[in-house]
Write a protein that holds these residues in place. Sequence first.
Motif, PDB file in Angstrom:
ATOM      1  N   GLU A 109     -32.598  28.159 -24.100  1.00  0.00           N
ATOM      2  CA  GLU A 109     -31.604  28.846 -24.920  1.00  0.00           C
ATOM      3  C   GLU A 109     -31.094  30.125 -24.274  1.00  0.00           C
ATOM      4  O   GLU A 109     -29.901  30.404 -24.267  1.00  0.00           O
ATOM      5  CB  GLU A 109     -32.209  29.157 -26.297  1.00  0.00           C
ATOM      6  CG  GLU A 109     -31.233  29.765 -27.281  1.00  0.00           C
ATOM      7  CD  GLU A 109     -30.118  28.806 -27.685  1.00  0.00           C
ATOM      8  OE1 GLU A 109     -29.003  29.277 -28.002  1.00  0.00           O
ATOM      9  OE2 GLU A 109     -30.353  27.580 -27.670  1.00  0.00           O
TER      10      GLU A 109
ATOM     11  N   THR B 188     -33.716  24.834 -10.182  1.00  0.00           N
ATOM     12  CA  THR B 188     -35.173  24.795 -10.060  1.00  0.00           C
ATOM     13  C   THR B 188     -35.630  24.391  -8.663  1.00  0.00           C
ATOM     14  O   THR B 188     -36.814  24.466  -8.357  1.00  0.00           O
ATOM     15  CB  THR B 188     -35.764  23.801 -11.076  1.00  0.00           C
ATOM     16  OG1 THR B 188     -35.180  22.509 -10.875  1.00  0.00           O
ATOM     17  CG2 THR B 188     -35.487  24.266 -12.502  1.00  0.00           C
TER      18      THR B 188
ATOM     19  N   HIS C  12     -29.776  29.490 -16.298  1.00  0.00           N
ATOM     20  CA  HIS C  12     -29.401  28.193 -15.698  1.00  0.00           C
ATOM     21  C   HIS C  12     -29.614  28.196 -14.181  1.00  0.00           C
ATOM     22  O   HIS C  12     -28.835  27.618 -13.426  1.00  0.00           O
ATOM     23  CB  HIS C  12     -27.948  27.834 -16.028  1.00  0.00           C
ATOM     24  CG  HIS C  12     -27.662  27.796 -17.502  1.00  0.00           C
ATOM     25  ND1 HIS C  12     -28.223  26.855 -18.333  1.00  0.00           N
ATOM     26  CD2 HIS C  12     -26.902  28.604 -18.275  1.00  0.00           C
ATOM     27  CE1 HIS C  12     -27.802  27.059 -19.581  1.00  0.00           C
ATOM     28  NE2 HIS C  12     -27.015  28.122 -19.570  1.00  0.00           N
TER      29      HIS C  12
ATOM     30  N   GLN D 204     -31.353  22.357 -13.257  1.00  0.00           N
ATOM     31  CA  GLN D 204     -31.308  23.755 -13.682  1.00  0.00           C
ATOM     32  C   GLN D 204     -32.243  24.022 -14.857  1.00  0.00           C
ATOM     33  O   GLN D 204     -32.615  23.106 -15.596  1.00  0.00           O
ATOM     34  CB  GLN D 204     -29.872  24.130 -14.097  1.00  0.00           C
ATOM     35  CG  GLN D 204     -28.852  24.089 -12.969  1.00  0.00           C
ATOM     36  CD  GLN D 204     -27.446  24.356 -13.477  1.00  0.00           C
ATOM     37  OE1 GLN D 204     -26.722  23.435 -13.831  1.00  0.00           O
ATOM     38  NE2 GLN D 204     -27.058  25.629 -13.507  1.00  0.00           N
ATOM     39  N   GLU D 205     -32.602  25.280 -15.003  1.00  0.00           N
ATOM     40  CA  GLU D 205     -33.307  25.705 -16.208  1.00  0.00           C
ATOM     41  C   GLU D 205     -32.275  25.774 -17.330  1.00  0.00           C
ATOM     42  O   GLU D 205     -31.217  26.385 -17.165  1.00  0.00           O
ATOM     43  CB  GLU D 205     -33.951  27.078 -15.993  1.00  0.00           C
ATOM     44  CG  GLU D 205     -35.045  27.087 -14.924  1.00  0.00           C
ATOM     45  CD  GLU D 205     -35.593  28.486 -14.674  1.00  0.00           C
ATOM     46  OE1 GLU D 205     -35.028  29.445 -15.250  1.00  0.00           O
ATOM     47  OE2 GLU D 205     -36.554  28.614 -13.898  1.00  0.00           O
ATOM     48  N   ASN D 206     -32.597  25.168 -18.477  1.00  0.00           N
ATOM     49  CA  ASN D 206     -31.580  25.058 -19.528  1.00  0.00           C
ATOM     50  C   ASN D 206     -32.063  25.516 -20.896  1.00  0.00           C
ATOM     51  O   ASN D 206     -31.611  25.018 -21.923  1.00  0.00           O
ATOM     52  CB  ASN D 206     -31.085  23.604 -19.595  1.00  0.00           C
ATOM     53  CG  ASN D 206     -30.377  23.173 -18.325  1.00  0.00           C
ATOM     54  OD1 ASN D 206     -29.363  23.729 -17.933  1.00  0.00           O
ATOM     55  ND2 ASN D 206     -30.953  22.189 -17.638  1.00  0.00           N
TER      56      ASN D 206
ATOM     57  N   SER E 254     -31.758  31.037 -20.998  1.00  0.00           N
ATOM     58  CA  SER E 254     -31.962  30.982 -19.547  1.00  0.00           C
ATOM     59  C   SER E 254     -30.672  31.314 -18.806  1.00  0.00           C
ATOM     60  O   SER E 254     -29.577  31.297 -19.370  1.00  0.00           O
ATOM     61  CB  SER E 254     -32.448  29.589 -19.137  1.00  0.00           C
ATOM     62  OG  SER E 254     -31.402  28.636 -19.279  1.00  0.00           O
TER      63      SER E 254
ATOM     64  N   ARG F 260     -26.728  31.154  -9.032  1.00  0.00           N
ATOM     65  CA  ARG F 260     -27.771  30.401  -9.725  1.00  0.00           C
ATOM     66  C   ARG F 260     -28.637  29.569  -8.777  1.00  0.00           C
ATOM     67  O   ARG F 260     -29.595  28.943  -9.215  1.00  0.00           O
ATOM     68  CB  ARG F 260     -27.129  29.499 -10.781  1.00  0.00           C
ATOM     69  CG  ARG F 260     -26.562  30.287 -11.953  1.00  0.00           C
ATOM     70  CD  ARG F 260     -25.781  29.413 -12.914  1.00  0.00           C
ATOM     71  NE  ARG F 260     -25.358  30.178 -14.082  1.00  0.00           N
ATOM     72  CZ  ARG F 260     -24.562  29.711 -15.047  1.00  0.00           C
ATOM     73  NH1 ARG F 260     -24.092  28.465 -14.973  1.00  0.00           N
ATOM     74  NH2 ARG F 260     -24.244  30.476 -16.071  1.00  0.00           N
TER      75      ARG F 260
ATOM     76  N   ARG G 114     -20.859  20.063 -14.473  1.00  0.00           N
ATOM     77  CA  ARG G 114     -22.044  20.637 -15.138  1.00  0.00           C
ATOM     78  C   ARG G 114     -23.018  19.535 -15.565  1.00  0.00           C
ATOM     79  O   ARG G 114     -24.235  19.722 -15.526  1.00  0.00           O
ATOM     80  CB  ARG G 114     -21.587  21.451 -16.348  1.00  0.00           C
ATOM     81  CG  ARG G 114     -22.706  21.910 -17.275  1.00  0.00           C
ATOM     82  CD  ARG G 114     -23.506  23.049 -16.683  1.00  0.00           C
ATOM     83  NE  ARG G 114     -24.407  23.600 -17.671  1.00  0.00           N
ATOM     84  CZ  ARG G 114     -25.725  23.623 -17.562  1.00  0.00           C
ATOM     85  NH1 ARG G 114     -26.314  23.143 -16.486  1.00  0.00           N
ATOM     86  NH2 ARG G 114     -26.488  24.140 -18.495  1.00  0.00           N
TER      87      ARG G 114
ATOM     88  N   TYR H 269     -16.722  22.256 -15.529  1.00  0.00           N
ATOM     89  CA  TYR H 269     -17.446  21.796 -16.721  1.00  0.00           C
ATOM     90  C   TYR H 269     -17.868  20.340 -16.586  1.00  0.00           C
ATOM     91  O   TYR H 269     -18.951  19.958 -17.026  1.00  0.00           O
ATOM     92  CB  TYR H 269     -16.580  21.985 -17.964  1.00  0.00           C
ATOM     93  CG  TYR H 269     -17.346  21.825 -19.257  1.00  0.00           C
ATOM     94  CD1 TYR H 269     -18.195  22.825 -19.705  1.00  0.00           C
ATOM     95  CD2 TYR H 269     -17.230  20.663 -20.017  1.00  0.00           C
ATOM     96  CE1 TYR H 269     -18.917  22.686 -20.874  1.00  0.00           C
ATOM     97  CE2 TYR H 269     -17.945  20.510 -21.191  1.00  0.00           C
ATOM     98  CZ  TYR H 269     -18.784  21.526 -21.614  1.00  0.00           C
ATOM     99  OH  TYR H 269     -19.510  21.378 -22.760  1.00  0.00           O
TER     100      TYR H 269
ATOM    101  N   THR I  13     -25.154  18.906 -12.494  1.00  0.00           N
ATOM    102  CA  THR I  13     -26.043  19.988 -12.061  1.00  0.00           C
ATOM    103  C   THR I  13     -27.147  20.231 -13.093  1.00  0.00           C
ATOM    104  O   THR I  13     -28.220  20.735 -12.752  1.00  0.00           O
ATOM    105  CB  THR I  13     -25.263  21.311 -11.862  1.00  0.00           C
ATOM    106  OG1 THR I  13     -24.705  21.753 -13.115  1.00  0.00           O
ATOM    107  CG2 THR I  13     -24.141  21.128 -10.844  1.00  0.00           C
ATOM    108  N   TYR I  14     -26.890  19.878 -14.334  1.00  0.00           N
ATOM    109  CA  TYR I  14     -27.782  20.166 -15.464  1.00  0.00           C
ATOM    110  C   TYR I  14     -29.245  19.778 -15.212  1.00  0.00           C
ATOM    111  O   TYR I  14     -30.146  20.583 -15.474  1.00  0.00           O
ATOM    112  CB  TYR I  14     -27.247  19.466 -16.712  1.00  0.00           C
ATOM    113  CG  TYR I  14     -28.021  19.759 -17.979  1.00  0.00           C
ATOM    114  CD1 TYR I  14     -27.689  20.834 -18.797  1.00  0.00           C
ATOM    115  CD2 TYR I  14     -29.096  18.946 -18.367  1.00  0.00           C
ATOM    116  CE1 TYR I  14     -28.395  21.100 -19.963  1.00  0.00           C
ATOM    117  CE2 TYR I  14     -29.813  19.211 -19.522  1.00  0.00           C
ATOM    118  CZ  TYR I  14     -29.459  20.284 -20.315  1.00  0.00           C
ATOM    119  OH  TYR I  14     -30.162  20.550 -21.455  1.00  0.00           O
TER     120      TYR I  14
END
Length: 305
Positions: free
Chosen positions: A64, A71, A68, A60-62, A66, A30, A53, A50, A56-57
Amino acid sequence: MVVSIELTDKIDYTKKPLTLAEQVARLKQRGLVFDDESEATAYLFNISYYRLRAYTYPFQENGEDSEHTFTRKDIHFKDIIDLYCFDRRLRSLIFNTIEKIEVAVRTKIVQVYAESTGDSHWFNDESLYRFGYDDLMDRIDADVNRSNEDFIKHYNSKYDNPSMPPSWMALEVVSFATLSRLFQSLRLDSRKEYITEQFGLKKVAILENWLHSISNLRNCCAHHSRVWNRRFMVSVILFIPLWIELQSDKYAQTNCLPCCLVSRIYLILSVQVATSKRISKSCSNPIAVCSTSKIWDSLSIGNLS
């Protein structure tokens, strides 16, 4: 007027668990950069994939559907770990300051109401409350019965009436959330106003709001949940002097205000610091962690929404 809400059909959960090596491979696919995959695997065995996550969120592209994908191409796994450690340290300082606030609030409520009523069990008096009496009594009862404190055991072994310990025992062991609810439920009178004034405030509604928001933040810290970049459920009410202080804070203007208007963490910390200053000048300042943290600028945290 009837509003029709279309519910999305639910599906079976079919995702399979990943090995540590597969977790590294997925993050790498990713776009996350790894300097040492063996070290990263060791981290993932101590801090779950998890849990990380949440850190990292924002990078990232998030959408529906994607993948992830990250970017930015310059985000390293070590950056995510540094951010996680920053958040852990911030939680620790926040919790330390909240402890002083929590103890002071408990003490002031118990002392003022016990002294004014001459009743050791004043919190049982329904006439003192404007709403929520039954629910509050259930909460207090549950918190006290859950306690393993020796002084609670001593009271229960020696006395049978009243069934509940006196306020200086019972309210010592209830959760901060219950204490906040109790203060909010009490009728507005000179006692409640006096307690509010002890924290440098003139409006009781503001202290009620602050206690609620601090209680919410305390729960996040107690459960080791992320506080950085978090959108808290309770909006903070600011009074004019504190807002003016924030507006004149160079650090707030340049780093935090664009972010805090969304996540509100800086606002809640400002409230926490303002409250703690009325208790002790030696209270730690969690905001100082942000101003000295190198990752704040390197990861553009202040610009995240």
